[in-house]
Design a protein around this motif. Sequence first.
Motif, PDB file in Angstrom:
ATOM      1  N   CYS A 248      44.833  30.788  53.804  1.00 24.70           N
ATOM      2  CA  CYS A 248      44.545  31.724  52.702  1.00 24.70           C
ATOM      3  C   CYS A 248      44.015  33.053  53.248  1.00 24.70           C
ATOM      4  CB  CYS A 248      43.474  31.151  51.774  1.00 24.70           C
ATOM      5  SG  CYS A 248      43.930  29.588  51.019  1.00 24.70           S
ATOM      6  N   HIS A 250      41.811  36.254  51.922  1.00 25.36           N
ATOM      7  CA  HIS A 250      40.976  36.763  50.833  1.00 25.36           C
ATOM      8  C   HIS A 250      40.866  38.284  50.987  1.00 25.36           C
ATOM      9  CE1 HIS A 250      36.902  36.361  48.498  1.00 25.36           C
ATOM     10  NE2 HIS A 250      37.621  37.385  48.104  1.00 25.36           N
ATOM     11  N   THR A 436      45.324  34.261  43.112  1.00 26.70           N
ATOM     12  CA  THR A 436      44.157  33.951  42.274  1.00 26.70           C
ATOM     13  C   THR A 436      44.391  34.335  40.817  1.00 26.70           C
ATOM     14  OG1 THR A 436      43.273  35.986  43.205  1.00 26.70           O
ATOM     15  CG2 THR A 436      42.368  33.934  44.030  1.00 26.70           C
ATOM     16  N   GLY A 457      44.833  36.511  47.849  1.00 27.33           N
ATOM     17  CA  GLY A 457      44.254  36.865  46.551  1.00 27.33           C
ATOM     18  C   GLY A 457      42.779  37.162  46.691  1.00 27.33           C
ATOM     19  N   ASP A 458      42.135  37.320  45.552  1.00 23.06           N
ATOM     20  CA  ASP A 458      40.704  37.556  45.528  1.00 23.06           C
ATOM     21  C   ASP A 458      40.120  36.839  44.313  1.00 23.06           C
ATOM     22  OD1 ASP A 458      38.120  38.447  45.558  1.00 23.06           O
ATOM     23  OD2 ASP A 458      38.583  40.544  45.094  1.00 23.06           O
ATOM     24  N   PRO A 459      39.386  35.753  44.538  1.00 23.07           N
ATOM     25  CA  PRO A 459      38.842  35.005  43.396  1.00 23.07           C
ATOM     26  C   PRO A 459      37.839  35.810  42.574  1.00 23.07           C
ATOM     27  CG  PRO A 459      38.604  33.768  45.456  1.00 23.07           C
ATOM     28  CD  PRO A 459      39.058  35.135  45.834  1.00 23.07           C
ATOM     29  N   PRO A 463      41.210  36.368  36.902  1.00 27.01           N
ATOM     30  CA  PRO A 463      41.716  34.991  36.987  1.00 27.01           C
ATOM     31  C   PRO A 463      42.982  34.885  36.142  1.00 27.01           C
ATOM     32  CG  PRO A 463      39.973  35.123  35.357  1.00 27.01           C
ATOM     33  CD  PRO A 463      40.167  36.511  35.898  1.00 27.01           C
ATOM     34  N   THR A 505      41.949  28.140  40.290  1.00 27.50           N
ATOM     35  CA  THR A 505      43.254  28.347  40.934  1.00 27.50           C
ATOM     36  C   THR A 505      43.363  27.492  42.199  1.00 27.50           C
ATOM     37  OG1 THR A 505      42.385  30.179  42.217  1.00 27.50           O
ATOM     38  CG2 THR A 505      43.373  30.718  40.082  1.00 27.50           C
ATOM     39  N   PHE A 507      43.922  28.544  45.133  1.00 27.65           N
ATOM     40  CA  PHE A 507      43.165  29.253  46.174  1.00 27.65           C
ATOM     41  C   PHE A 507      41.711  28.769  46.159  1.00 27.65           C
ATOM     42  CE2 PHE A 507      43.151  33.328  48.690  1.00 27.65           C
ATOM     43  CZ  PHE A 507      41.787  33.382  48.958  1.00 27.65           C
ATOM     44  N   GLU A 508      41.098  28.779  44.963  1.00 28.48           N
ATOM     45  CA  GLU A 508      39.684  28.376  44.862  1.00 28.48           C
ATOM     46  C   GLU A 508      39.506  26.886  45.122  1.00 28.48           C
ATOM     47  OE1 GLU A 508      37.753  30.820  41.360  1.00 28.48           O
ATOM     48  OE2 GLU A 508      39.907  30.514  41.077  1.00 28.48           O
TER      49      GLU A 508
END
Length: 745
Positions: A248, A250, A436, A457-459, A463, A505, A507-508
């Motif tokens: 991943c 970020h 994300t 992505g960027d949490p 969302p 998501t 990713f998270e």
Amino acid sequence: MSLKIPSPPSRAVLEAFIARHQYLLQLERKAEEEQTRLLNSNCSPRLLEQRGLALGGLGVSNISVGLGGKNLIELHRPSAYHVNPQLPPHTFRNGDPVRIEAHVASNATLNGTKAKGKKKDDDEGAVEGVVYRVGQEKVIVAVDGSKEVDLPERLRLLKLANSVTFDRMDKTLLHLRRLIIPEDGAPSPHAQNFPLINSLLSIQTPMWCKVVPPNLKDEKELQWYDDKLNDSQKEAIRFCLTAENVACVHGPPGTGKTHTLIELIFQLLSRPASLTTALPPRILITTPSNLALDNLLLRLHFLSQLSPYNTVLPPGSILRLGHPTRVHRDLVKETLDYRAANGEEGELLKDIGGELQGHLGDLGKKRGERGAVKGKERGKKWEEVRELRKEYRQREGKVVTTVLGRAQVVLATCHSAGSRQLNNMLFDVCIVDEATQAVEAVCWVPILKSKKLILAGDPQQLPPTIMSKDDKNAEAGGTGGLQSGVENLKITRGGLQPPCTLETTLFERLESLYGDGIKRVLQVQYRMNEHIASFPSETLYDSALISDPSVSSRTLLDLPSITERDSDEAKDALEHTVVFFDTSGCEFFERTEGDGEGGGNKTSIGEGSKSNENEAVVVAKWARKLVELGVPASEVGIVTPYQAQVSLISSMLHDEYPEMTIGSVDGLQGQEREAIILSLVRSNPTGEVGFLGEYRRLNVAMTRAKRQLCVVGDSSTVGKGSKYLKKWMDWLEAEADVRWAGDEA
Ligand SMILES: Nc1ncnc2c1ncn2[C@@H]1O[C@H](COP(=O)(O)OP(=O)(O)OP(=O)(O)O)[C@@H](O)[C@H]1O
């Protein structure tokens, strides 16, 4: 940054994981259907138009044939009904399911007496389809080719609930279930991408090789295409190149996430797909939205024409699936539609397509028009169209397979990666950008077609949009057994968990499963003056966001377009990087749009959309001032969380400055402007803040500005919304150039 090693899930946990996803998707599907039904039956057409859910007074400007033999109906605003041919602000996007129907008088409600009398006629002329392309003045809708199109002259376009996406996600989850939980007695399935699937579910641990594999020229040292990459970007690329299954990236705002992905794509293409081949990988690039995908395509397309990029990605090796885009004329040539219709192979389709087009042209002619087809002749002509279309589709299938077979890099939205054209294809690498913003189930659509996965992505930014907000509290039982197994399940702490909400998501989920060791964070931002970046950095990125010296101290005053930079007026307006018009005490109260005509219904874009007229006046005045002082109108962006406020501000500024972006936060992720004016709208005695309570949406809004962020809002209302909002209001009061809004409206 070590990798946590969770214990593998039991069969029961895997079952619960899939079942819970299915259940949450079912809730979401119901919520979306219910909302569309409520909206369409309760709101007047005028209100639907205000909310961007309908476009009225349209006419057909053309009908043509598209991929799949579909009718492409082009709708515009005829001069007979409109002075301005430009479409008003709306929410129609490529891929949205829509209905074209007769235009009903604007003061009638669709379920009211007046409308009821008309409804039958409306239904007779109506067709349903999918938005194919959206332009400034036109919307093209793709309609099933087997249906007869006989539309009335004055039309309305209406948004419908999207069941296709849900069907595809359901199908994908069933497929995943069959792979990881085979039925009793069924043979063990075999898939080349099991290592990836298993590592996403912690059935096995993701692996990295020790060094970056040598490139195709057998050079062991990594040769960068872009020598300006910073250390965190280089580290992220190395991390992804050495990953065997999943990695991943970020990327906080402006840190060059897309920039990094582009370099990664060329690095991947420069080395063999695996140890057992000398061929480069085939890459599937996906994003949840068409907009983000076009952004990537634009950059890839540009570089693929330059040396040395063109050695690994020669012209013709990029292919865009799905709807051709509106971004750039050159990009249309990268779409499957264009190649299938125009390449050498496309010749096969041309003659038959021409014949079809001719027939459709005749059928599209209105009564009384020269060459219009009447009576029985129409039926016969439609029969011929059906036959031609069958033939067209057969030939097209062969063309599509040839064109796809040549592509080294295929771009598709996550959803359209599930289209039949990609059936049975397996890619070496799949990249999901803006991961994300995608629900996990839609990410599985491309994942099941790939051996290795990169998520970016960027949490802390937007969302995925979820309508069934109460899904976190979803009760067990009454769900047709969809949740069975979750209630009494023993779940190992830190292991695979069935999701609580669709907002979590992939990713998270991977971050909480494997810890920070699953990702690399980009740390240098190239967008904002450091003053603008300081609040988001402190509150959401552990103060780790570094501003590159090239941007850290820039202000609007330094823009070359500013003519009288020494004037007091210019300095007063342009040298400040954060400006706050506090409307507290001004009695600039918010208004709920459409009160009394269904405006109280919660909608995806409006929770009974709100506006604030006085605030809009302050915003418009500041925007005019910036432009008059020399800031290009195209570099001023106005952002507000409410669609009704977007419409209100547009009505004040759009004709004056058509190039100025006035939009909701959701449409601006991934974009930037020299100046951003943020209208917060909410002002009420009870401190209700609605959408503003979503800190990630606010984070996106405040990180779009390069040189100036101007906030217009009521600190006493907003400060009551949450701890985060209170902190922001305090920060603005202390750090911004605070101005009294009462004098402005
Ligand atoms: N190493 C670098 N050197 C100089 N400029 C860079 C570098 N990396 C990125 N940039 C610039 O930073 C800006 C933001 O990059 P990009 O659009 O890739 O960011 P992003 O992280 O995708 O943005 P978003 O906040 O929208 O997610 C672009 O103008 C890009 O050219």
